[in-house]
Scaffold this motif. Sequence first.
Motif, short mmCIF file in Angstrom:
data_model
loop_
_atom_site.label_atom_id
_atom_site.label_comp_id
_atom_site.label_asym_id
_atom_site.label_seq_id
_atom_site.Cartn_x
_atom_site.Cartn_y
_atom_site.Cartn_z
N THR A 1 -9.73 -0.32 -6.38
CA THR A 1 -8.39 -0.49 -6.90
C THR A 1 -8.22 -1.88 -7.49
N GLN B 1 2.84 0.27 -22.11
CA GLN B 1 1.68 0.98 -21.56
C GLN B 1 1.18 0.30 -20.28
N ALA C 1 3.65 1.07 -17.45
CA ALA C 1 3.51 2.46 -16.98
C ALA C 1 2.24 2.62 -16.14
N ALA C 2 1.15 2.00 -16.58
CA ALA C 2 -0.10 2.09 -15.83
C ALA C 2 0.02 1.39 -14.49
N ASP D 1 2.78 0.87 -12.78
CA ASP D 1 3.70 1.66 -11.97
C ASP D 1 2.96 2.85 -11.34
N SER D 2 2.12 3.51 -12.12
CA SER D 2 1.34 4.64 -11.60
C SER D 2 0.35 4.16 -10.54
N LEU D 3 -0.28 3.03 -10.79
CA LEU D 3 -1.23 2.49 -9.81
C LEU D 3 -0.51 2.11 -8.52
N ASP E 1 2.14 3.46 -7.27
CA ASP E 1 2.44 4.71 -6.57
C ASP E 1 1.19 5.26 -5.88
N ALA E 2 0.06 5.24 -6.58
CA ALA E 2 -1.19 5.76 -6.01
C ALA E 2 -1.65 4.93 -4.82
N ARG F 1 0.66 5.63 -1.83
CA ARG F 1 0.41 6.95 -1.24
C ARG F 1 -0.91 6.97 -0.46
#
Length: 137
Positions: free
Chosen positions: A22, A49, A52-53, A55-57, A59-60, A63
């Motif tokens: 990560t 971009q 957004a990337a 933010d997705s990371l 979240d991942a 989780r």
Amino acid sequence: MKHIFLSLPLCLCLNIVFAQTTKTTVDSLEKRYQQCLSEGKSSYNCALQYYAAMDSLLDAVYRQLYGKLDNNRRELLQVSQAQWVQKKDAYFRDIDLRVEKKRPLTLSGLDDDMIVTDNKAAYLRTRVIELLASTRS
């Protein structure tokens, strides 16, 4: 009992691999963002971009970390994340307000929006790094 002792090093190794992978992903996103900016295209789109990337990371990473914890540590993570979200929301509101106040004094365009988006992405990046650091403890 023998299986427990064998699985403990495996869990530790998986945590380290996850954190390193990560961290590599964070570095890769940062590099891609800088390359996009250096191409001289739309800096605002590059920032969007990247945001957004990131933010997705975030979240991942959250989780995956959540899934690895016992119930007590999950509760602590939830509380910590809720507090961080409140701080993030306040920071984002503050930065948006400051830009809107200064907007009449600056040239119109997407530069202000790019800078704001970049700052927001950096805020998310910091949280990703914090969560990754907690996987090592």
